[in-house]
Design an enzyme around this catalytic site. Structure first.
Site, PDB file in Angstrom:
ATOM      1  N   HIS A 188       0.729  -1.203   0.064  1.00  0.00           N
ATOM      2  CA  HIS A 188      -0.175  -0.081  -0.106  1.00  0.00           C
ATOM      3  C   HIS A 188       0.640   1.326   0.084  1.00  0.00           C
ATOM      4  CE1 HIS A 188      -3.984  -1.785   1.622  1.00  0.00           C
ATOM      5  NE2 HIS A 188      -3.594  -2.194   0.590  1.00  0.00           N
ATOM      6  N   CYS A 218       3.108  -3.060 -20.791  1.00  0.00           N
ATOM      7  CA  CYS A 218       2.787  -2.406 -19.541  1.00  0.00           C
ATOM      8  C   CYS A 218       3.549  -2.781 -18.304  1.00  0.00           C
ATOM      9  CB  CYS A 218       1.263  -2.653 -19.517  1.00  0.00           C
ATOM     10  SG  CYS A 218       0.748  -4.270 -19.004  1.00  0.00           S
TER      11      CYS A 218
HETATM   12  C1  PEP Z   1       3.704  -7.267 -14.911  1.00  0.00           C
HETATM   13  O1  PEP Z   1       3.799  -8.105 -14.336  1.00  0.00           O
HETATM   14  O2  PEP Z   1       4.592  -6.539 -15.787  1.00  0.00           O
HETATM   15  C2  PEP Z   1       2.530  -6.420 -14.903  1.00  0.00           C
HETATM   16  C3  PEP Z   1       2.277  -5.195 -15.530  1.00  0.00           C
HETATM   17  O3  PEP Z   1       1.415  -6.767 -13.913  1.00  0.00           O
HETATM   18  P1  PEP Z   1       1.701  -6.689 -12.244  1.00  0.00           P
HETATM   19  O4  PEP Z   1       3.164  -5.894 -11.983  1.00  0.00           O
HETATM   20  O5  PEP Z   1       0.645  -5.820 -11.672  1.00  0.00           O
HETATM   21  O6  PEP Z   1       2.066  -8.013 -11.715  1.00  0.00           O
END
Ligand code: PEP
Ligand code: MG
Length: 755
Positions: A362, A674
């Site tokens: 958090h 992403c």
């Molecule tokens: C990732 O794994 O690159 C992703 C974008 O998801 P998270 O960081 O939320 O696991």
């Protein structure tokens, strides 16, 4: 042997400083090894020497004065070879070096083992004997084990001052502590240590001027605990026999004991505040009990601790009330909760460091939203000893410097200045497209979990939200949010961004993301029940979320839907089936509910090699490079011990990305990236070269990435990619890209700037 080890490690971990820790080590080890001498030499990296820092058996006056060069004496050889040396007569060895002030000639048998932490030789642990008789193999094994166990504790203790600090009395420290990047940015400021209520071990040292006031705080707390305990005894009269109630008498006796009262007051007299004075007195008592052979008496240590916690609890009431946070507060703690963070006036808060947690904690998310650098999981930070010290937080790389040397401070001060200037300059790019010089356009989106992020996203001209992590609305509640609650949260997000798109990811919990009301206990959480696996096993949770999303999108139609942690084709088929069902049910009578575009996240190796099959089933592909890097390189993304191995610029990760883009494009489907790599200005060039269609990143990185994209041609990016793919490690690739940016006058964009 295990028992001996455990006791030594416990005592060392409880030591208040490195000096005390070393004295405990030499005393205990000499006894356990039945040796005549035990000494610790620590590495002084500044002076390139080993310094005798503690000894039991040699002349105590030689401590701090005996120094050996890195290849000098048997100690130097142990350090250089990084392995034990066990000889029956050290004086016969050609490497032997004699220091008359130690009185060493009386102890010919020599066994030395290196103390190594994270591949660095921190020192050498030596035992010696009066007779010319080699130490046994068992003895050698014991010493190696002790040294390995102690290395962490020594590294921890050393982090508050370092060897040069101990020897020269100056506490400057120029080696960073390693943690995980929590939120990007660099800050320099003053440490304010926060600690959970009534946790004695977490109380920091703090010097005070008003000694009388501290004494009064302490005595009032003692009186209050006495009242509490008397009340407890009263309550127990009918339930406990008198002999058991005697336990409380022991408490009351301790409360009025001279040793508790006087020892604590003496500590307060030295200028220490009451909480830390109490902490040290209680630790002293606990040690006495802990070291007793009798198991019954040893258990009494717990009672002493309990009493200490009770006193502390009373002392802490209202402590924070009058506290004035410095203007440049760096909040530091083992666990920093959102509410503790919120107590700091926002204009004073410059950075956050937590010894536990990860990017998804958090506090990291909040720091992100507030645009404050944060480092998480800085496990070696000696929290109790850093209050009020000067701190550098490097949230880009996950590094923390305590009382840094002037040269480090100057360098980071330059970075902070440059970043501020850069941010102002980058704002000019706000309304310009992210387009290469030869006309390739790459929309840039932001990753978010909070509405709070959106104001900054708008301010920097983001083209939409490329990854909305829906787990956050789930994490901040005490139960699963209802369909209507979810619909409202999603609607707010979609409305705030419309008409620009929002890619909403379905619930991705498990791994490191836990819900307080849905605990999952597993030995290997990252290989276990997470993401899509959980939601498919719980269609009642998944369907509620899908319905809430579809309803939230009604009339706006700017939502795309994203499925996380896909590891096989069947998962996508099943998720799509449930989505069609939810859509069908809702559509009945409501024309405005449309079927959104659906994408699949590729974040595990099996999905990489099934890109073609996945692409045929959905509308777009989004690559989660954080997880993909973790699974391809077998490096836990939240483990600071292997953080230096986690690098999304690893050639293997790049090759996987190239393959994904090729396969998806073969089937006419666009690819988004992403993970964090999307926000790395260095990596941006390679992603352009691969033909990635759009990027989604944290708000703080967007304009940097845009400025890189606008400075190069896609053709040049493709050439660079070919070079990079021929390289064998991420360091070489980073160098290649840094040079390319520097040649273009964009050197300041390379994150953090201090490497
Ligand atoms: C990732 O794994 O690159 C992703 C974008 O998801 P998270 O960081 O939320 O696991
Ligand atoms: Mg992921």
């Amino acid at each position: 042997m295990l028992d001996i080890l455990r006791r030594i490690v416990q005592e060392v971990s409880a030591a208040r400083d490195l000096g005390q820790a070393l004295n405990i080590i030499v005393r205990r080890v000499r006894h356990a090894m039945d040796a005549d001498v035990c000494s610790v030499y620590l590495t002084d990296f500044d002076e390139q020497t080993y310094v005798l820092m503690a000894t039991e058996g040699l002349n105590p006056e030689s401590v701090g004065t005996v120094r050996l060069g890195f290849s000098e004496g048997l100690v130097g050889v142990v350090g250089m070879r990084e392995e034990p040396i066990n000889v029956d007569d050290a004086t016969e060895d050609p490497h032997y070096r004699y220091f008359p002030q130690t009185g060493e000639e009386h102890y010919p048998a020599f066994l030395g083992v290196p103390i190594v932490h994270s591949r660095k030789v921190l020192g050498v642990l030596v035992v010696q004997r009066r007779t010319t008789q080699k130490f046994t193999e068992n003895g050698e094994a014991l010493l190696v084990t002790v040294a390995a166990q102690l290395a962490g504790a020594i590294a921890h203790a050393e982090a508050s001052g370092g060897v040069s600090g101990l020897v020269n009395g100056n506490l400057h420290y120029s080696t960073p502590l390693v943690g995980l990047p929590g939120a990007p940015g660099v800050a320099i400021g003053t440490a304010v240590v926060v600690y959970p209520p009534a946790d004695l071990d977490a109380v920091p040292d703090r010097q005070v001027d008003d000694i009388a006031a501290e004494e009064a705080v302490f005595l009032a707390a003692i009186a209050a605990v006495r009242v509490d305990i008397n009340a407890l005894v009263q309550r127990m009269t009918n339930v406990l026999p008198a002999e058991d109630r005697a336990l409380f008498d022991a408490y009351l006796l301790m409360l009025s004991s001279d040793s508790l009262l006087n020892n604590t007051r003496q500590r307060i007299q030295t200028g220490q505040w009451a909480s830390a004075a109490l902490r040290d007195t209680i630790h002293e008592h606990v040690h006495v009990f802990d070291n007793m052979e009798d198991p019954y008496l040893r258990e009494r240590a717990e009672d002493v601790r309990d009493l200490g916690r009770r006193i502390l609890m009373h002392m802490q009431r209202g402590i924070r009330g009058g506290f004035k946070y410095p203007d440049d507060t760096i909040l530091i703690g083992d666990v920093i909760t959102a509410s503790v963070l919120a107590e700091v006036p926002p204009e004073c808060l410059k950075g956050v460091v937590s010894t536990r947690g990860s990017t998804t904690s958090h506090v990291a998310i909040l720091a992100h939203a507030l645009n404050i650098p944060a480092v998480m999981g800085a496990a070696d930070l000696p929290v109790g000893q850093v209050d009020s010290k000067n701190i550098i937080v490097d949230g880009y790389r996950g590094r923390v410097f305590v009382s840094p040397a002037k040269s480090v401070l100057d360098e980071y001060a330059r970075v902070v200045r440059e970043q501020a200037a850069l941010s102002a300059e980058l704002l000019n790019l706000r309304d310009l497209p992210a387009e290469t010089t030869d006309g390739v356009r790459l929309p840039l989106y932001v990753n978010t979990g909070l509405l709070a992020d959106l104001t900054s996203a708008r301010n920097i001209g983001a083209e939409g939200v490329g990854l909305y992590r829906t787990e956050f609305p789930f994490m901040i509640r005490e139960r699963f949010p209802s369909e209507e609650e979810q619909r409202q949260v999603y609607r707010n997000m979609l409305e705030a961004v419309a008409p620009k798109p929002v890619t909403m990811r379905t619930l991705d919990i498990g791994g490191d993301k836990a819900l307080p009301y849905f605990p999952i206990k597993e030995d290997n959480p990252f290989l276990g029940w997470r993401g899509m696996r959980i939601t498919l096993d719980h269609p009642e949770i998944f369907l509620v979320q899908l319905r809430a999303m579809l309803r939230a999108n009604s009339g706006l139609n700017n939502m795309k839907l994203l499925l996380p942690m896909i590891t096989n084709v069947a998962e996508v088929d099943e998720a799509l089936r449930l989505l069609r069902r939810a859509h069908h049910e809702l559509m009945d009578g409501d024309e405005s509910i449309v079927m959104p575009e659906v994408g699949v996240m590729i974040e595990v190796p099996s999905a990489v090699y099934q890109t073609a099959l996945l692409a045929q089933r959905v509308d777009f592909i989004s690559v989660g490079t954080n997880d993909l890097t973790q699974y391809l390189l077998a490096v836990d993304r939240n483990n600071p011990r292997v953080a230096n191995l986690f690098d999304a610029l690893h050639p293997a990760v790049l090759r996987a990305l190239v393959y994904i883009v090729e396969q998806a494009h073969l089937h006419g489907k666009p690819v988004s990236v992403c993970g964090e790599i999307g926000g790395d200005p260095l990596a941006a060039l390679l992603l352009v070269g691969m033909g990635v269609d759009n990027l989604s990143m944290n708000v703080a990185s967007l304009l940097r990435v845009k400025s890189v994209i606008r400075a190069f041609s896609a053709e040049y990016a493709r050439e660079l990619l070919q070079h990079a793919l021929d390289m064998e490690n991420p360091q070489m690739i980073r160098r290649l890209l840094t040079d390319a940016l520097q040649r273009q006058g964009l050197g300041a964009l390379v994150q953090s700037g201090v490497r």
